[in-house]
Design an enzyme around this catalytic site. Structure first.
Site, PDB file in Angstrom:
ATOM      1  N   ASP A 134       0.835  -1.192   0.000  1.00 47.21           N
ATOM      2  CA  ASP A 134       0.000   0.000   0.000  1.00 47.21           C
ATOM      3  C   ASP A 134       0.874   1.248   0.000  1.00 47.21           C
ATOM      4  O   ASP A 134       2.049   1.204   0.379  1.00 47.21           O
ATOM      5  CB  ASP A 134      -0.902   0.025   1.243  1.00 47.21           C
ATOM      6  N   ARG A 135       0.278   2.372  -0.370  1.00 46.36           N
ATOM      7  CA  ARG A 135       0.995   3.637  -0.466  1.00 46.36           C
ATOM      8  C   ARG A 135       1.741   3.979   0.835  1.00 46.36           C
ATOM      9  O   ARG A 135       2.914   4.343   0.819  1.00 46.36           O
ATOM     10  CB  ARG A 135       0.016   4.761  -0.830  1.00 46.36           C
TER      11      ARG A 135
END
Length: 291
Positions: A134-135
């Site tokens: 994820d970011r």
């Protein structure tokens, strides 16, 4: 640009098509070799998959060069390379960076920067990310330099031969020092982003080990036994201990400005040599500070 190639040795008399399947070359990969510019050589001579191999025949598969999709823009940027060879690229991703471009963040992703790196290095491949983060999650990301290598890594993940271990900071103090969360995960019906534990979801399993308790939060180590989207975040939120900073799943951002999750260990079997590879990444500064 020199194409990627692998050489195998026949253990017995066998139809070439069957031997290729046994060596892990998928039908899709074989089709790309046949129709997109690849070649198959036996003892240096080009043959078809109907060729019958003899014991100790040397089979060389020359994979076609791959072209990057038009939608992926190559961009200059920092890249922390942990390991690289002709098949694999292991990167230590910083927090607050997309692994791949998104509508909200179309540039600056790890994929954009790796595309430029491949271009500069003359690597004739598109991008095959085997382990996406994820970011906000920092840590180790595994990238394959070839479609066949990506397929082999995917098979490892399905067979649970690839291990990813994370460190996280979670709200509260867990009662047990070790537990296994086995709860199915699916898309939340009211959101295109969020996931939730739901009985019609996909099987998901996360191992949790408590390393240390702090005032109001805990330091835990986690191992993914499956790889569902947002799995760690959903599972920890489900048991009442969301990640610090993960406001999407109930965490607060008073101590850290992003979800406190780091992929610190990656273990896999090299898809061409068969050797066990282990990589480690230290905690990012913001998480380390809280410890």
């Amino acid at each position: 640009m020199k194409p990627f190639q692998l050489t195998y040795v026949a253990a017995d008399s066998i139809l070439l098509r069957e031997a290729l399947s046994g060596w892990g070359i998928s039908k899709r990969t074989l089709a790309s070799v046949k129709y997109s510019g690849g070649r198959i050589l036996v003892n240096g001579k080009e043959v078809t998959v109907r060729h019958v191999l003899e014991k100790d025949d040397a089979v060389t598969v020359i994979f076609p060069n791959e072209e990057r999709g038009e939608g992926l823009i190559a961009e200059e940027g920092p890249l922390k390379v942990v390991y690289e060879d002709e098949a694999l690229l292991i990167i230590d991703k910083p927090p607050v960076q997309n692994t791949i471009p998104s509508r909200e963040h179309p540039t600056g992703s790890l994929a954009n920067i790796v595309a430029k790196y491949f271009e500069d290095q003359g690597i004739p491949a598109t991008l095959h990310i085997a382990t996406r983060l994820d970011r906000d999650t920092s840590g180790l990301v595994c990238i394959a330099k070839n479609r066949h290598i990506h397929h082999m890594l995917s098979m490892q993940q399905q067979e649970k031969k690839m291990k990813r271990r994370y460190q996280a900071l979670v709200h509260g103090q867990l009662e047990k020092t070790e537990l296994v969360i086995t709860e199915p995960i699916g898309r939340k019906s009211t959101s295109i982003i969020e996931r939730e534990v739901r009985q019609d979801g996909q099987f998901a399993e996360t191992q949790v080990q408590v390393l240390r308790h702090f005032d109001g939060y805990s330091h835990v180590k986690l191992q993914l036994n499956t790889g569902r989207t947002h799995q760690i975040r959903v599972h920890l939120s489900h048991i009442g201990h969301p990640l610090l900073g993960d406001d999407l799943y109930g965490g607060k951002r008073d101590l850290i400005a992003r979800q406190a999750l780091h992929c610190g260990e990656l273990e896999l079997i090299h898809p061409t040599t068969g050797k066990l590879l282990s990589f480690a990444s230290p905690l990012n500064g913001d998480m380390a500070k809280l410890l």
